[in-house]
Design a protein around this motif. Structure first.
Motif, PDB file in Angstrom:
ATOM      1  N   ARG A  39       0.837  -1.217   0.000  1.00 31.11           N
ATOM      2  CA  ARG A  39       0.000   0.000   0.000  1.00 31.11           C
ATOM      3  C   ARG A  39       0.863   1.255   0.000  1.00 31.11           C
ATOM      4  NH1 ARG A  39      -2.860  -3.031   3.822  1.00 31.11           N
ATOM      5  NH2 ARG A  39      -1.927  -1.800   5.514  1.00 31.11           N
ATOM      6  N   ARG A  40       1.917   1.213   0.771  1.00 32.77           N
ATOM      7  CA  ARG A  40       2.818   2.360   0.869  1.00 32.77           C
ATOM      8  C   ARG A  40       3.499   2.636  -0.479  1.00 32.77           C
ATOM      9  NH1 ARG A  40       4.941   1.260   5.843  1.00 32.77           N
ATOM     10  NH2 ARG A  40       6.228  -0.359   4.924  1.00 32.77           N
ATOM     11  N   VAL A  41       4.014   1.596  -1.105  1.00 34.25           N
ATOM     12  CA  VAL A  41       4.686   1.756  -2.403  1.00 34.25           C
ATOM     13  C   VAL A  41       3.686   2.196  -3.466  1.00 34.25           C
ATOM     14  CG1 VAL A  41       5.867   0.518  -4.256  1.00 34.25           C
ATOM     15  CG2 VAL A  41       6.523   0.126  -1.904  1.00 34.25           C
ATOM     16  N   ARG A  42       2.520   1.617  -3.469  1.00 33.38           N
ATOM     17  CA  ARG A  42       1.508   1.992  -4.462  1.00 33.38           C
ATOM     18  C   ARG A  42       1.155   3.475  -4.341  1.00 33.38           C
ATOM     19  NH1 ARG A  42      -3.520   2.681  -6.258  1.00 33.38           N
ATOM     20  NH2 ARG A  42      -4.255   1.397  -7.980  1.00 33.38           N
ATOM     21  N   ARG A  43       1.017   3.930  -3.131  1.00 30.64           N
ATOM     22  CA  ARG A  43       0.696   5.340  -2.898  1.00 30.64           C
ATOM     23  C   ARG A  43       1.826   6.248  -3.410  1.00 30.64           C
ATOM     24  NH1 ARG A  43      -0.707   4.891   2.086  1.00 30.64           N
ATOM     25  NH2 ARG A  43       1.387   5.186   2.912  1.00 30.64           N
ATOM     26  N   ARG A  44       3.072   5.880  -3.134  1.00 31.04           N
ATOM     27  CA  ARG A  44       4.202   6.695  -3.596  1.00 31.04           C
ATOM     28  C   ARG A  44       4.317   6.674  -5.113  1.00 31.04           C
ATOM     29  NH1 ARG A  44       7.369   4.553   1.177  1.00 31.04           N
ATOM     30  NH2 ARG A  44       8.177   3.008  -0.273  1.00 31.04           N
ATOM     31  N   ILE A  45       4.066   5.526  -5.717  1.00 31.89           N
ATOM     32  CA  ILE A  45       4.115   5.437  -7.177  1.00 31.89           C
ATOM     33  C   ILE A  45       2.990   6.258  -7.796  1.00 31.89           C
ATOM     34  CG2 ILE A  45       3.784   3.847  -9.117  1.00 31.89           C
ATOM     35  CD1 ILE A  45       5.352   1.763  -7.501  1.00 31.89           C
ATOM     36  N   ALA A  46       1.817   6.193  -7.203  1.00 29.13           N
ATOM     37  CA  ALA A  46       0.670   6.935  -7.742  1.00 29.13           C
ATOM     38  C   ALA A  46       0.887   8.443  -7.651  1.00 29.13           C
ATOM     39  CB  ALA A  46      -0.602   6.543  -6.996  1.00 29.13           C
ATOM     40  N   ARG A  47       1.565   8.898  -6.617  1.00 31.07           N
ATOM     41  CA  ARG A  47       1.774  10.335  -6.421  1.00 31.07           C
ATOM     42  C   ARG A  47       2.959  10.888  -7.197  1.00 31.07           C
ATOM     43  NH1 ARG A  47       1.022  10.739   0.100  1.00 31.07           N
ATOM     44  NH2 ARG A  47      -1.232  10.409   0.112  1.00 31.07           N
ATOM     45  N   TYR A  48       3.775  10.035  -7.755  1.00 32.33           N
ATOM     46  CA  TYR A  48       4.995  10.472  -8.427  1.00 32.33           C
ATOM     47  C   TYR A  48       4.677  11.314  -9.665  1.00 32.33           C
ATOM     48  CZ  TYR A  48       9.370  10.320 -10.954  1.00 32.33           C
ATOM     49  OH  TYR A  48      10.502  10.673 -11.637  1.00 32.33           O
ATOM     50  N   ASP A  49       5.386  12.425  -9.794  1.00 34.49           N
ATOM     51  CA  ASP A  49       5.251  13.297 -10.962  1.00 34.49           C
ATOM     52  C   ASP A  49       6.601  13.367 -11.665  1.00 34.49           C
ATOM     53  OD1 ASP A  49       4.776  15.207 -12.856  1.00 34.49           O
ATOM     54  OD2 ASP A  49       4.232  16.791 -11.443  1.00 34.49           O
ATOM     55  N   PRO A  50       6.728  12.753 -12.842  1.00 31.50           N
ATOM     56  CA  PRO A  50       8.020  12.733 -13.520  1.00 31.50           C
ATOM     57  C   PRO A  50       8.470  14.103 -14.028  1.00 31.50           C
ATOM     58  CG  PRO A  50       6.358  11.699 -14.884  1.00 31.50           C
ATOM     59  CD  PRO A  50       5.724  11.995 -13.563  1.00 31.50           C
TER      60      PRO A  50
END
Length: 93
Positions: free
Chosen positions: A70-81
């Protein structure tokens, strides 16, 4: 800006599982899932994460605990390249 989302995903998953995720194998798994690692969209990364990542990690002797996933998914979802990574910022100095 190409490949930033892929690099970010590799780094986040590697930190959470405690060892380096095999980049080429992940690249190949994304290609096999019909995605282009060079130009991943947010939706594409999340679709792979939700549908294929557990099997990929299991095949390579790794696993994500439910809370860590859940933690990784949240960080990946919030990432802005569009924003430079810390490594890119420090490389300018």
């Amino acid at each position: 800006m190409r490949r930033r989302r892929f690099d970010h995903m590799v780094n986040e998953i590697s930190v959470e599982v405690g060892r380096q995720v095999p980049r080429f194998a992940l690249w190949t798994a994304l290609r096999d899932a019909g995605m282009d690692p060079e130009s991943l969209s947010r939706e594409g990364v999340l679709a792979f994460f939700d549908g294929h990542l557990r099997g990929f990690l299991r095949a390579h002797g790794m696993a994500l605990a439910a809370r860590g996933a859940r933690r990784v998914r949240r960080r990946i979802a919030r990432y802005d390249p569009a924003w430079p990574s810390p490594e890119e910022v420090f490389a300018r100095f």
